[in-house]
Design an enzyme around this catalytic site. Structure first.
Site, short mmCIF file in Angstrom:
data_model
loop_
_atom_site.label_atom_id
_atom_site.label_comp_id
_atom_site.label_asym_id
_atom_site.label_seq_id
_atom_site.Cartn_x
_atom_site.Cartn_y
_atom_site.Cartn_z
N SER A 1 77.18 45.70 -33.10
CA SER A 1 78.26 44.73 -33.27
C SER A 1 79.46 45.11 -32.41
CB SER A 1 78.62 44.62 -34.76
OG SER A 1 79.42 43.50 -35.01
N ASP B 213 74.00 39.60 -35.61
CA ASP B 213 74.61 40.93 -35.70
C ASP B 213 73.59 42.03 -36.05
OD1 ASP B 213 76.20 43.21 -36.87
OD2 ASP B 213 77.84 41.82 -36.45
#
Length: 565
Positions: A173, A311
């Site tokens: 991320s 993510d």
């Protein structure tokens, strides 16, 4: 095995384990002399002495003086191999990335001991000294955490200043985005990007015409974000995509010798997808960066080829396993407390792991603010210099003080209590341990006799919402605390946008009767209600609620002025 620095006040805790210990290497003529020298150094808080635990039991005692090992003792009843002993020594030196380990003995080593050292990677110099050059293949592991990721840029700043070389970077991320920034090697560009960032440069959704400097305004912004995410199956990440295209250079990244890996999650299977930059197709690497940071369903998924990705935190928020697979022998793990799954990983005993995680909250995850990012960069820098560089002291705050400085300040504080109220804090080891234990519950870190004064001043500064984003001396922080008593701290102006959780915590501390802050205030009112009975009340309450009473006494001490050392 776990190591801990020893301090004089805790010596009695270890004495029963230490009394029968024997020296493992011939630093001194006898075991008795080796024990005496070790004991005297710990009691004087000189040099750096460590206790090594096997489980919960102390088994090794090591002294390091000016970068050299000068004493090693072990419990006679515990069997330890030379391999284990030298691994412990390696890890002590690798904690702050020392280049070499050396031993010097008063007499020539026996042939047997020379062979032992040679077997474990040491060079023997003139039969009396040995030296080992330490090799590092360090992995930097950057966890996910959205807007909190600015902290990782501060960590990078400190590592650069400490000349710590990074051979492997893994990120999830925002950790993937920061990993790519670090790979490019331009710190000023990364710092400038974070300091100027705001949510609209990352996500596209209609903002409310209200300030986020109040809880109500912040909730309105979150409500707008949530509605947009629901209506469009995740808010548009086009601004983030544009930022990636503007900020990252494939040419710069390809020139870097450092290996870089990121993690994303494939939909709908929710399988972890690992991407190595050096093996990535040139037309896809920016999309993989975007995919790793696409926090679905709040953010839209990223389409690459015929598949969708989101993510990486859904499967592996802190990708230590990737660094280990790539050959990391040391891991610097930067956890910025983002939502996600912590993948279970077994760390090999030969790998030294250093975990960097601030005790402070760092704002919201999905709402970005340049002021807060600037503060988080400063926090990451200071805490890395404190943890890795071993230059500073403190837990909540960072001080340019040595242990002797802290002890001198504390002695003045203890003298003030005795002179003003004729009170001695404890008359037995049991009382002392009780106070330390109760302080530890509130402070959340190690408390011992030598640092009680520092613990109290940190707790008071924290309750007064004084910024942790700068380097202090004890006198400087005390002076700021004196000034802040006469006015209320504007937390938003001080640190930038604060999260809903931080607003709620602030209200709890300020208004809830059971909060630590309110308890101190109530006890203070009780003590101030009758000046004649105040000494007796302090003596009584000190036994029952020492944490609150000691904070009140420290506040009084600060008001009368902390003198220069």
């Amino acid at each position: 095995m776990r190591s801990e620095r020893m301090v004089a006040s805790e010596w009695k805790i270890f004495s029963k384990y230490f009394s029968g210990s024997i020296q493992l290497l011939p630093f001194y003529e006898t075991h008795t002399l080796a024990r005496q020298v070790f004991s005297s150094k710990v009691r004087a808080n000189s040099d750096t002495s460590y206790v090594i635990y096997r489980g919960k039991v102390p088994c090794l005692f090591i002294t390091i003086t000016a970068g050299q090992v000068t004493n090693i003792l072990a419990q006679e009843t515990i069997q330890l191999s030379w391999g284990t002993i030298f691994l412990v020594v390696d890890k002590l030196f690798k904690q702050n990335f020392q280049p070499t380990i050396s031993f010097t003995f008063p007499q020539a080593l026996t042939i047997h001991l020379q062979e032992v050292f040679l077997k474990h990677g040491y060079k023997v110099i003139e039969n009396k000294s040995v030296r080992k050059d330490l090799a590092y293949h360090t992995g930097l592991i950057l966890g996910g955490g959205g807007a909190r990721g600015a902290y990782q840029i501060g960590v990078w700043q400190a590592l650069k200043e400490l000349n710590i070389s990074i051979e492997i970077i893994t990120g999830t991320s925002v950790g993937a985005l920061n990993g790519a920034l670090i790979l490019q090697g331009d710190f000023e560009v990364a710092k400038d990007m974070w300091e100027k960032i705001d949510t609209q440069k990352i996500l596209s959704f209609p903002t409310m015409d209200v300030s986020s400097e109040t809880l109500g305004g912040l909730m309105s912004q979150i409500g707008s974000f949530t509605r947009s995410a629901i209506q469009s199956n995740g808010v548009s990440t086009q601004p983030l995509k544009d930022l990636i295209q503007e900020t990252f250079s494939q040419e710069k990244m390809q020139q870097a010798a450092t290996d870089f890996y990121l993690v994303t999650t494939e939909l709908p299977s929710m399988q972890e997808k690992e991407i190595r930059f050096k093996s990535c197709h040139s037309d896809q690497w920016q999309s993989w960066l975007l995919a790793s940071a696409s926090f679905f369903p709040a953010m839209a998924a990223t389409k690459i080829a015929d598949k969708y990705y989101v993510d990486g935190g859904y499967r592996n928020n802190i990708p230590v396993d990737l660094a280990l697979s790539a050959g990391a022998t040391e891991c610097i793990i930067v956890d910025v407390k983002g939502p996600g799954i912590m993948k279970p990983v077994k760390i090999p005993t030969v790998v030294n792991c250093l975990n960097l995680q601030t005790p402070w909250t760092m704002g919201a995850v999905l709402l970005f603010d340049g002021i807060r990012s600037t503060r988080n960069i400063q926090l990451g820098y200071l805490e890395t210099m404190k943890t890795v560089g071993k230059k500073y002291t403190g837990y909540w705050y960072t001080f340019a003080e040595t242990l002797s400085d802290v002890t001198a300040f504390q002695q003045t504080f203890f003298a003030y209590i005795k002179e003003t109220y004729q009170i001695k804090l404890w008359n037995s080891m049991e009382q002392k341990n009780k106070i330390c234990k109760k302080l530890r519950r509130v402070y959340k870190d190690r408390v011992y006799t030598e640092n009680i004064g520092l613990v109290l001043i940190e707790l008071l500064a924290k309750s007064q919402e004084i910024s942790a984003y700068k380097l202090y001396t004890i006198k400087e922080l005390a002076s700021i605390m004196q000034q802040s008593e006469h006015g209320k701290t504007d937390l938003v102006k001080s640190i930038g946008m604060i999260s809903v959780q931080e607003w709620l915590k602030k209200y709890y501390e300020d208004y809830f009767l059971l909060s630590d802050k309110q308890q101190v205030s109530l006890v203070n009112e009780l003590l101030e209600s009758n000046e004649q009975e105040k000494p007796q009340r302090i003596a009584f309450l000190l036994e029952k609620i020492p944490v609150q009473v000691l904070q009140i006494l420290m506040r009084e001490f600060i008001k009368q002025g902390v003198k220069e050392k």
